[in-house]
Design a protein around this motif. Structure first.
Motif, PDB file in Angstrom:
ATOM      1  N   ILE A   5       0.830  -1.205   0.000  1.00 53.78           N
ATOM      2  CA  ILE A   5       0.000   0.000   0.000  1.00 53.78           C
ATOM      3  C   ILE A   5       0.870   1.263   0.000  1.00 53.78           C
ATOM      4  O   ILE A   5       0.491   2.284  -0.555  1.00 53.78           O
ATOM      5  N   GLN A   6       2.082   1.183   0.553  1.00 59.27           N
ATOM      6  CA  GLN A   6       2.986   2.335   0.585  1.00 59.27           C
ATOM      7  C   GLN A   6       3.440   2.729  -0.821  1.00 59.27           C
ATOM      8  O   GLN A   6       3.819   3.872  -1.046  1.00 59.27           O
ATOM      9  N   ASN A   9       1.665   5.761  -2.328  1.00 54.13           N
ATOM     10  CA  ASN A   9       1.842   7.101  -1.784  1.00 54.13           C
ATOM     11  C   ASN A   9       2.633   7.982  -2.734  1.00 54.13           C
ATOM     12  O   ASN A   9       3.549   7.526  -3.420  1.00 54.13           O
ATOM     13  N   SER A  35       1.207  13.649   6.123  1.00 58.52           N
ATOM     14  CA  SER A  35       1.006  12.249   5.742  1.00 58.52           C
ATOM     15  C   SER A  35      -0.458  11.982   5.387  1.00 58.52           C
ATOM     16  O   SER A  35      -0.751  11.267   4.421  1.00 58.52           O
ATOM     17  N   ALA A  36      -1.370  12.551   6.146  1.00 60.35           N
ATOM     18  CA  ALA A  36      -2.801  12.370   5.883  1.00 60.35           C
ATOM     19  C   ALA A  36      -3.190  12.994   4.540  1.00 60.35           C
ATOM     20  O   ALA A  36      -3.962  12.400   3.770  1.00 60.35           O
ATOM     21  N   ARG A  39      -1.855  10.757   1.741  1.00 59.10           N
ATOM     22  CA  ARG A  39      -2.681   9.552   1.578  1.00 59.10           C
ATOM     23  C   ARG A  39      -4.014   9.911   0.922  1.00 59.10           C
ATOM     24  O   ARG A  39      -4.491   9.186   0.036  1.00 59.10           O
ATOM     25  N   SER A  42      -3.469  10.439  -2.746  1.00 55.84           N
ATOM     26  CA  SER A  42      -3.283   9.157  -3.427  1.00 55.84           C
ATOM     27  C   SER A  42      -4.620   8.457  -3.651  1.00 55.84           C
ATOM     28  O   SER A  42      -4.890   7.930  -4.743  1.00 55.84           O
ATOM     29  N   ILE A  43      -5.456   8.462  -2.632  1.00 56.19           N
ATOM     30  CA  ILE A  43      -6.779   7.829  -2.737  1.00 56.19           C
ATOM     31  C   ILE A  43      -7.632   8.550  -3.778  1.00 56.19           C
ATOM     32  O   ILE A  43      -8.313   7.911  -4.583  1.00 56.19           O
TER      33      ILE A  43
END
Length: 142
Positions: A5-6, A9, A35-36, A39, A42-43
């Motif tokens: 999953i990384q 990112n 970081s949030a 993520r 990316s989503i």
């Protein structure tokens, strides 16, 4: 597809630069918030790509195009992104076109200069060889 999953990112340096450009001066962001945001970005990219693929499939396209992206943005109810994205895409295309034309102009100029230089060099070589006398005592017939 993706092993971890990384791997999905975005690069931290790119995200940090984008966040700093978006924030007013004097505002800092914590590591967890950064970081949030990374993520979430990316989503969003995965979601938009999936929606774009669905829009392309609906239109029976095998390749994704900018029109598919615009259709997907409308489908996922991000219509307010469409016009700024169209403007950015047009500016990108215009910049690429100008870059390509200036590169072609530069190449054409360089080719013309190279041809002129080669012609001058050939003329100089011909003049030099005509001006030289043979070293063995014979005369050059004209």
């Amino acid at each position: 597809m993706v092993d971890k999953i990384q791997d999905l990112n975005l690069p931290a340096t790119v995200v940090t630069r984008l966040i700093k450009e978006a924030l007013p001066d004097g505002i800092n962001i914590g590591k967890e918030a950064r970081s949030a945001i990374a993520r979430a970005a990316s989503i969003f990219i995965i979601y938009l790509t999936s929606s774009t693929a669905a829009a392309a499939k609906k239109q029976k396209h095998k390749s994704l195009s900018s029109d598919n992206v615009f259709s997907a943005l409308e489908e996922i109810e991000f219509e307010n992104f469409i016009e700024p994205l169209r403007e950015a895409l047009e500016a990108f295309r215009k910049a690429n076109k100008e870059k390509k034309s200036s590169k072609n102009e530069s190449k054409t100029t360089n080719d013309a200069n190279a041809t002129a230089t080669a012609d001058e060099d050939m003329d100089d070589d011909m003049n030099e060889s005509a001006a030289q006398e043979p070293t063995d005592g014979t005369e050059i017939e004209e």
